[in-house]
Design a protein around this motif. Structure first.
Motif, short mmCIF file in Angstrom:
data_model
loop_
_atom_site.label_atom_id
_atom_site.label_comp_id
_atom_site.label_asym_id
_atom_site.label_seq_id
_atom_site.Cartn_x
_atom_site.Cartn_y
_atom_site.Cartn_z
N ARG A 85 0.87 -1.17 0.00
CA ARG A 85 0.00 0.00 0.00
C ARG A 85 0.91 1.21 0.00
N ARG A 86 0.53 2.26 -0.69
CA ARG A 86 1.31 3.48 -0.71
C ARG A 86 0.71 4.48 0.28
N TYR A 87 1.57 5.05 1.08
CA TYR A 87 1.17 6.11 2.02
C TYR A 87 1.72 7.41 1.48
N LEU A 88 0.84 8.38 1.30
CA LEU A 88 1.20 9.64 0.66
C LEU A 88 1.04 10.81 1.62
N ALA A 89 2.01 11.70 1.57
CA ALA A 89 1.91 12.94 2.34
C ALA A 89 1.18 13.98 1.49
N SER A 90 0.62 14.95 2.14
CA SER A 90 -0.04 16.04 1.44
C SER A 90 1.02 16.93 0.78
N THR A 91 0.79 17.31 -0.47
CA THR A 91 1.73 18.20 -1.18
C THR A 91 1.85 19.53 -0.44
N ARG A 92 0.75 19.99 0.12
CA ARG A 92 0.75 21.25 0.87
C ARG A 92 1.64 21.13 2.11
N ASP A 93 1.54 20.00 2.83
CA ASP A 93 2.38 19.79 4.02
C ASP A 93 3.86 19.75 3.64
N CYS A 94 4.18 19.04 2.56
CA CYS A 94 5.59 18.88 2.18
C CYS A 94 6.20 20.18 1.66
N SER A 95 5.45 20.95 0.90
CA SER A 95 6.01 22.18 0.33
C SER A 95 6.35 23.21 1.41
N ALA A 96 5.60 23.19 2.52
CA ALA A 96 5.84 24.16 3.59
C ALA A 96 6.78 23.61 4.67
N CYS A 97 7.25 22.39 4.52
CA CYS A 97 8.03 21.73 5.58
C CYS A 97 9.50 22.17 5.55
N SER A 98 10.05 22.39 6.73
CA SER A 98 11.47 22.79 6.84
C SER A 98 12.41 21.61 6.62
N LEU A 99 11.88 20.38 6.67
CA LEU A 99 12.71 19.18 6.50
C LEU A 99 12.62 18.60 5.08
N LYS A 100 12.03 19.35 4.15
CA LYS A 100 11.80 18.82 2.80
C LYS A 100 13.08 18.35 2.12
#
Length: 195
Positions: A85-100
């Motif tokens: 199964r694939r677990y996906l993060a929200s694009t909005r969460d990732c774009s604003a993340c300091s750990l990207k």
């Protein structure tokens, strides 16, 4: 299964090498109540300096992964062809993340695959390093070394006779030669009491 039906035997544990440590095999062993003394085939560790799957915590109750920044990676629940199964993060969460840059520098959002038999893989991981697991590994290596010796030093790389009977005869002859060779080595040494 055939051995169980025919002879009424069921092993309590099974020792094998990493090639048998797939999710499907470990899941089947867990269903059969056979303890897998098998290293888990795991290619989830990343070598490029970014976060590996083990850096994400799996929440069993909510069926989500939690990233190092505390955001949830969700799944649709669809099982893909590779039994994951694939677990996906929200694009909005990732774009604003300091750990990207440490997480997914070349993708819009992070994806994590999870084997449908991950519970069995976790169970096999928990057995690794225990005393029974280490003993099984040592016993397995003794047997595998005999087969490796047959292949490398005695040239027994393939069967030349046909059918089950021919294969059985050929293997018995080769094993007899190997045992005679080992016996000759033991007999050639000093007597046991004089060592």
């Amino acid at each position: 299964e055939r051995t169980g039906r025919r002879f009424g035997l069921k092993p309590g544990r099974l020792a094998a090498d990493t090639a048998y440590g797939t999710g499907r095999m470990l899941g089947w062993l867990k269903e059969q109540d056979i303890e897998p003394h098998i290293p888990v085939w795991d290619r989830s560790r990343r070598m490029d300096g970014t976060f590996s799957r083990c850096d994400f915590n799996y929440d069993t109750e909510r069926d989500v992964y939690i990233c190092p920044d505390g955001k949830a990676l969700k799944t649709t629940g669809r099982i893909l062809s590779d039994d994951t199964r694939r677990y996906l993060a929200s694009t909005r969460d990732c774009s604003a993340c300091s750990l990207k840059q440490q997480c997914c520098p070349n993708m819009a959002s992070r994806r994590i695959p999870r084997d449908v038999n991950e519970h069995a893989r976790d169970y096999a991981r928990s057995l690794a390093g225990t005393e029974p697991f280490e003993r099984s590994r040592d016993e397995r290596k003794k047997v595998e070394m005999l087969f490796a010796h047959l292949k490398r030093h005695m040239g027994f790389e393939r069967l030349r006779l046909r059918g089950f009977s021919g294969a059985n005869d050929e293997f018995l002859l080769c094993a007899t030669a190997q045992n005679l060779k080992r016996l000759a080595k033991l007999a050639a040494g000093p007597p046991i009491g004089l060592q």
